[in-house]
Design a protein around this motif. Structure first.
Motif, short mmCIF file in Angstrom:
data_model
loop_
_atom_site.label_atom_id
_atom_site.label_comp_id
_atom_site.label_asym_id
_atom_site.label_seq_id
_atom_site.Cartn_x
_atom_site.Cartn_y
_atom_site.Cartn_z
N LEU A 1 6.62 122.09 115.43
CA LEU A 1 6.53 120.83 114.88
C LEU A 1 6.25 120.84 113.48
CD1 LEU A 1 6.59 117.73 115.70
CD2 LEU A 1 4.14 118.01 116.13
N THR A 2 6.95 120.23 112.56
CA THR A 2 6.52 120.03 111.22
C THR A 2 6.11 118.61 110.91
OG1 THR A 2 8.28 121.59 110.81
CG2 THR A 2 7.26 120.30 108.86
N VAL A 3 4.77 118.60 110.70
CA VAL A 3 4.17 117.10 110.11
C VAL A 3 3.84 116.98 108.82
CG1 VAL A 3 1.89 115.80 110.37
CG2 VAL A 3 2.92 117.35 112.53
N LYS A 4 4.23 115.75 108.22
CA LYS A 4 4.12 115.47 106.85
C LYS A 4 3.32 114.29 106.47
CE LYS A 4 8.69 117.38 105.57
NZ LYS A 4 10.06 117.35 104.84
N GLY B 1 2.23 114.23 123.72
CA GLY B 1 2.49 112.96 124.63
C GLY B 1 3.93 113.10 125.16
N GLY B 2 4.64 114.02 124.89
CA GLY B 2 6.27 113.80 125.26
C GLY B 2 7.15 113.54 124.38
N SER B 3 6.67 113.59 123.02
CA SER B 3 7.66 113.16 122.14
C SER B 3 8.56 114.29 121.87
CB SER B 3 7.03 112.65 120.83
OG SER B 3 7.85 112.67 119.63
N ARG B 4 9.80 114.12 121.59
CA ARG B 4 10.76 115.44 121.19
C ARG B 4 10.88 115.33 119.69
NH1 ARG B 4 9.00 118.52 124.06
NH2 ARG B 4 10.57 119.81 123.33
N SER B 5 10.18 114.69 118.79
CA SER B 5 10.32 114.59 117.60
C SER B 5 9.90 116.07 116.71
CB SER B 5 9.57 113.62 116.54
OG SER B 5 9.99 112.28 117.01
N ASP B 6 10.83 116.61 116.06
CA ASP B 6 10.55 117.91 115.45
C ASP B 6 10.09 117.86 114.02
OD1 ASP B 6 11.99 119.48 117.46
OD2 ASP B 6 13.71 118.82 116.61
N VAL B 7 10.13 116.71 113.30
CA VAL B 7 9.90 116.63 111.80
C VAL B 7 9.06 115.05 111.83
CG1 VAL B 7 10.27 116.62 109.46
CG2 VAL B 7 11.57 118.23 110.98
N VAL B 8 8.05 115.16 111.54
CA VAL B 8 7.03 113.73 111.76
C VAL B 8 6.44 113.56 110.39
CG1 VAL B 8 5.28 112.65 113.03
CG2 VAL B 8 6.76 114.40 114.27
N TYR B 9 6.74 112.40 110.13
CA TYR B 9 6.04 111.85 108.83
C TYR B 9 5.11 110.85 109.37
CZ TYR B 9 10.17 113.03 105.83
OH TYR B 9 11.08 113.60 105.19
#
Length: 249
Positions: free
Chosen positions: A178-181, A216-224
């Motif tokens: 996971l990439t968090v920005k 939490g079950g999210s499938r997001s890979d890149v998150v702002y």
């Protein structure tokens, strides 16, 4: 200790975001490995988190620039964590980085080389097990180089690309990357910087976003962390270079 027996490895534990993230995980019942450069400071955080949450907290000394010690560090982290979150970063001073080679190298290594190599080693351990979550904090500064912070931004762009490639390679291994920005965050690192309220998050907001997305079950890979950043950076990336180079950003 309440809840599950899952374990978090928090890299950059004495930072504002690191501390806030460790607390969120601890309150959810996770055991916590805290890692940071100054052992005494990490121990103070561990004692406080344990007292606040009742979580089991262990302390590990780690300098992100001492890459030769990474293998020994990871060998001492037991059990192998379920999730590793790395929030290590050094904003630095652009003007100084332009003039001092060693200083520029420190900024680049702190934001890219160290985190990338460490997370890469952890990824191999997770892949061998067949499970694990890796969270790397990059930056919107890496979405496009700007005159005001391109040394920092270039390093974060490198980390973003590394995490993307790692995610692509491990997509069928059971390991999530996971990439968090976060965008602007009101921390000690930005103390004294005038920050736009709409674009500025608090450390607790970043921590909650990391936990909600990673666990939490999210499938997001890149998150702002704040959604407004995604369309804003899409616009900035789309500006033609002939126009962009004239802007004061």
């Amino acid at each position: 200790m309440k809840g599950t027996a899952k374990t978090l490895l928090m890299i950059g534990a004495t930072s504002d975001i690191g501390r806030a993230t460790a607390i969120v995980y601890a309150e959810a019942g996770w055991a916590i490995h805290l890692a940071g450069r100054a052992r005494a400071a990490v121990q103070r955080e561990a004692d406080d988190i344990a007292a606040r949450t009742g979580a089991a907290v262990t302390v590990h000394e780690l300098d992100i620039l001492e890459t030769a010690r990474f293998e020994a560090f990871l060998g001492a982290v037991s059990p192998l964590p379920d999730t590793v979150v790395c929030v290590v970063g050094e904003l630095g001073e652009q003007s100084r980085a332009e003039q001092e080679l060693e200083y520029a190298a420190m900024v680049m290594r702190t934001n890219f080389e160290g985190p990338a190599l460490l997370l890469g080693l952890m990824a191999e351990r997770f892949a061998a097990r067949g499970s694990g979550t890796i969270v790397g904090t990059s930056s919107v500064a890496g979405d496009r180089g700007r005159a005001s912070n391109y040394v920092y931004g270039a390093a974060k762009a490198g980390l973003t690309a590394f995490l993307s490639g790692l995610r692509n390679r491990l997509s069928r291994s059971g390991v999530r990357v996971l990439t968090v920005k976060p965008g602007f965050v009101r921390t000690r690192m930005t103390d004294g910087v005038k920050l736009p309220p709409l674009l500025t998050a608090e450390p607790q907001e970043v921590a909650q976003k990391i936990f909600a997305t990673a666990e939490g079950g999210s499938r997001s890979d890149v998150v702002y962390v704040r959604g407004v950043w995604r369309p804003l950076m899409t616009i900035i990336r789309s500006i033609p270079e002939s126009i962009f180079k004239r802007l004061r950003l």
